[in-house]
Design a protein around this motif. Structure first.
Motif, short mmCIF file in Angstrom:
data_model
loop_
_atom_site.label_atom_id
_atom_site.label_comp_id
_atom_site.label_asym_id
_atom_site.label_seq_id
_atom_site.Cartn_x
_atom_site.Cartn_y
_atom_site.Cartn_z
N HIS A 156 0.84 -1.20 0.00
CA HIS A 156 0.00 0.00 0.00
C HIS A 156 0.88 1.24 0.00
O HIS A 156 2.00 1.24 0.52
N LYS B 151 -4.62 -13.17 -0.13
CA LYS B 151 -4.18 -11.78 -0.04
C LYS B 151 -3.00 -11.67 0.93
O LYS B 151 -3.02 -12.24 2.02
N SER C 214 -0.22 -8.63 2.38
CA SER C 214 0.12 -7.21 2.45
C SER C 214 1.58 -7.07 2.88
O SER C 214 2.07 -7.81 3.74
N SER D 46 5.09 -4.31 3.63
CA SER D 46 5.49 -2.99 4.10
C SER D 46 6.99 -2.85 3.98
O SER D 46 7.74 -3.69 4.48
#
Length: 363
Positions: A305, A340, A342, A344
């Protein structure tokens, strides 16, 4: 009783022949363009090159020799010079026509070598008789260039026999169609969903590829070519390429194929490899305004993101990242059910900053 003349004695000594009669002769002499035969008549028979073959360049010394015997047909008992004119090719054509007539009536499959490639089709010869195969009946697909059939032996059936009008038509297409239908029935009797089969790439389009399975074609959709992303099937596959494919679905005559074998599904071991907290390396696959999708391996993408790219403010991913760029990031969430993940990179910066702070305090 009157004495016989010399000519009468000759007539008594030798047999009588007639125009159109088939006789057997022995080769007395042969020239490149002429054969002289002893046919048991008071005069020898003359067989010219033009009456032996349609090949005007044929050297007759290469096909017969003195002492050979052959059957010929009498064209003229006396050509005006006392010679008997013979024909070999017409006798062969007559016999060939008889064979073709029987093949026409019995639907017999014939085999012959292609003698000539014409504008409208192919010409083959069966025992001296000519058969024409129109271009539309040569194959079950459009053939742009028929020259590839020159001198090839092909199979066909006679579908029209009218020698008086010189219309003897052959058909190769129906044999090909029948054979393919037989192969198709055999294929469908053997395959089932879940089977792995061998195939050959036949045609490639923007949406996928058609694979010849030996009796029927199956569609390998672009989405089924890899667990990873395939942007262009034409760069991923080549026509003629051999493949082992999975039968994904069968609906009537339609076969759906896949190269995504279940046992190779990268998500099977993803929970261990991509557990939360793991540090991973991947490449930027594509970007949106809200983040970048990172390919960790073919078939496994993760979302980085925009808020997780850096501790500093990033307006949009394309400001700091490029497609194909390799990055290292930390797994911050993993959802196996929804597939999914995610990431960082900011978390790694935080870890490094914390390590630096710890080292400074220890000093």
């Amino acid at each position: 009783m009157s004495e016989m003349s010399f000519d009468q004695m000759l007539d008594e000594t030798f047999k009588t022949i007639h125009n159109g009669e088939v006789v057997e002769g022995t080769v007395l002499a042969v020239k490149p363009d002429e054969i002289i035969l002893n046919i048991g008549y008071k005069s020898d028979g003359i067989l010219s090159r033009s009456e032996y073959s349609n090949d005007n360049s044929l050297d007759l010394t290469t096909v017969v020799k003195e002492g050979d015997t052959m059957e010929v047909k009498v064209m003229k008992v006396n050509d005006g010079d006392g010679q008997v004119l013979l024909t070999y090719k017409r006798l062969q054509a007559e016999r060939g026509n008889k064979k073709l007539e029987e093949a026409f009536e019995n639907h017999t499959v014939l085999k012959a070598k292609v003698a000539r490639v014409l504008n409208g089709g192919l010409s083959v010869t069966v025992d001296g008789a000519r058969v024409f195969i129109p271009a539309s009946l040569v194959s079950d697909v459009y053939e742009r260039d028929l020259n590839k059939y020159k001198d090839q032996e092909i199979e066909f059936v006679i579908i029209e026999f009218n020698p008086k009008r010189r219309r003897i038509i052959g058909d190769r297409k129906q044999l090909i169609v029948a054979e393919k239908e037989k192969m198709k029935e055999n294929l469908f009797s053997k395959i089932a969903v879940g089977d792995k089969v061998e195939g050959t790439v036949k045609n490639i389009t923007d949406f996928g590829a058609f694979v010849d399975l030996g009796g029927a074609d199956g569609l390998l959709h672009i989405s089924e070519m890899s667990w990873g992303r395939v942007d262009n099937p034409k760069t991923f596959l080549k026509v003629g390429q051999k493949l082992t494919v999975l039968i994904k679905d069968i609906k009537g005559d339609r076969i759906a194929l896949s190269l995504k074998f279940p046992e190779e599904n990268p998500w099977i071991s993803a929970s261990e490899k991509y557990a939360v907290g793991n540090i991973v390396t991947g490449k930027v696959a594509r970007m949106t305004d809200f983040g970048a999708f990172i390919e960790l391996e073919p078939g496994v993408d993760a979302l980085l993101h925009v808020s997780q790219i850096s501790r500093e403010h990033v307006e949009k991913p394309s400001d700091v990242l490029t497609v194909g760029q390799e990055i290292t990031a930390k797994i911050v969430s993993f959802n196996a059910e929804e597939k999914k993940i995610s990431l960082s990179t900011k978390a790694i910066e935080g870890d490094e900053a914390q390590d630096d702070s710890t080292e400074a305090s220890e000093e």
